[in-house]
Design an enzyme around this catalytic site. Sequence first.
Site, PDB file in Angstrom:
ATOM      1  N   SER A   6      39.371  33.096  42.593  1.00 13.17           N
ATOM      2  CA  SER A   6      38.328  34.351  43.724  1.00 13.17           C
ATOM      3  C   SER A   6      37.455  33.079  44.161  1.00 13.17           C
ATOM      4  O   SER A   6      36.404  32.576  44.690  1.00 13.17           O
ATOM      5  CB  SER A   6      37.935  35.263  43.086  1.00 13.17           C
ATOM      6  OG  SER A   6      37.203  34.912  41.959  1.00 13.17           O
ATOM      7  N   LYS A  56      29.819  28.953  41.731  1.00 14.50           N
ATOM      8  CA  LYS A  56      30.309  30.047  42.400  1.00 14.50           C
ATOM      9  C   LYS A  56      29.012  31.077  42.604  1.00 14.50           C
ATOM     10  O   LYS A  56      28.227  31.329  41.365  1.00 14.50           O
ATOM     11  CB  LYS A  56      31.531  30.361  41.352  1.00 14.50           C
ATOM     12  CG  LYS A  56      32.323  31.358  41.771  1.00 14.50           C
ATOM     13  CD  LYS A  56      33.252  31.809  41.137  1.00 14.50           C
ATOM     14  CE  LYS A  56      34.200  33.095  41.621  1.00 14.50           C
ATOM     15  NZ  LYS A  56      35.134  33.233  40.348  1.00 14.50           N
ATOM     16  N   SER A 113      41.147  32.569  38.232  1.00 18.61           N
ATOM     17  CA  SER A 113      40.423  32.358  39.980  1.00 18.61           C
ATOM     18  C   SER A 113      39.653  31.040  39.858  1.00 18.61           C
ATOM     19  O   SER A 113      39.406  30.390  40.936  1.00 18.61           O
ATOM     20  CB  SER A 113      38.933  33.347  39.587  1.00 18.61           C
ATOM     21  OG  SER A 113      39.993  34.569  40.516  1.00 18.61           O
TER      22      SER A 113
END
Length: 458
Positions: A149, A74, A173
């Site tokens: 996210s 990420k 997330s």
Amino acid sequence: MLNFKNLNIKQIKDIIKEIGLESFYNEYFEWIKKEDKRIRGFLFFTENLAKNLVEELKNKKGDLPLYGIPIAIKDNILVKGEKCTAGSKILENYIATYDATVIKKLKAAGAVIVGKTNMDEFAMGSSTEYSAYFPTFNPFDSSKVPGGSSGGSAAVVGAGLLPIALGSDTGGSIRQPAAFCGIYGLKPTYGAVSRYGLIAMASSLDQIGPLAKDLEDLITLFEVIRGKDPKDSTSVEFPQDKIKETQIKTIGLPKEFFEDADSKISSLILEKIKKTNLKIKEISLKYVKYGIHCYYLIMPAEVSSNLARYEGIRYSKREKGKLWEVYEKTRGKYLGKEVKRRIIIGTFVLSHGYYEAYYLKAQKLRRAIFEDFQNAFKEVDLIISPTSPSLPFNLGEKIEDPLKMYLSDIYTVPVNLAGLPALNIPAGFINGLPVGLQVIGNLFDEYKLFEFAKILEK
Ligand code: GLN
């Protein structure tokens, strides 16, 4: 060309043994770049870094846990020498000057970092549509969001482009995108994994964690990244005795969690757990249901102070002018709407006169939520709920309505407030879209979560 789709760690290791690391990666990069065009999970690939890592692996032993295994990261986790944007324009040109602790550990374990994945700006969002760059598509249906996210990480693993990825979870997330993309995603106990080198959103809630298609791969990745780190004073050594404590007698179902969800999702999950033959107990969590209220006060308060560092002087892009203008113009131009909204709410709840009315009350509620869970764990070993109240939604469906977007997190945020571990388990499909089951454990009960997932797989 070789087909690399849906391979797990073991299968990749076997291929590498057969054809060698170099020829694996020569073909793999060409393939993954092509495949990613369909879902756009990657913000960018780190091909040069991968080449260097492969080169270094030649002098290392093949029995490393992640020897030669491709992994996606990420884009809020620092990888030395690579861009780290956190999905924001303000960090578009920022190059990380050091490796996050988890990245150091991955490199030592033989992993090959192939790219950085798309995310909602500064990890604020539930659909990856708040990325300042582009949206990512759900691997099962490109008209739907992948969740967020950590939507990029979940989508690339869900699409079978690689076996494992790292995400971060402040209020759901990792788990919610894992649910939307049909894979496993673990939010570890607060402190189990070092946050050093993670771009902070809300420090008392943030945790880095693994995403994987295969349960065994998820466990392997968790074991590589966890542990005490002198650079993160909130991190702790994982208690060894907890690894063997896996007995599950009773599971708890909080009725509120099932009532509010899409009824098709609730029934699918209930049916699935009935088949396990475990003792099921209905429980009521009287404060946990206010988790979302509590979260949307505490989280923005921490966001407002963590994001003060992007002022145009140190890390970020800079607009010209007098000092005050530099701040105002830089933040005005390069931060997105949702990020600004949270900074404003955060400074408000911390300001004189409102601190007691909002922030302090929320802190007390946070404690009550923790105790609510502790009371429940006196009677049950694990707590089960849907991960998300709805199926993956359409792109564009919720971006204009922040409240609707926030409600995607009703079942996941209480877990962060209480610091507990929770795992998303892929539970099946409705109308061709994946459904996720969330299993929550007490502090450091990760191995009970894994055990439960194994029981479900059977
Ligand atoms: N979707 C939640 C939010 O918008 C959670 C985000 C996260 O876990 N990083 O805050």
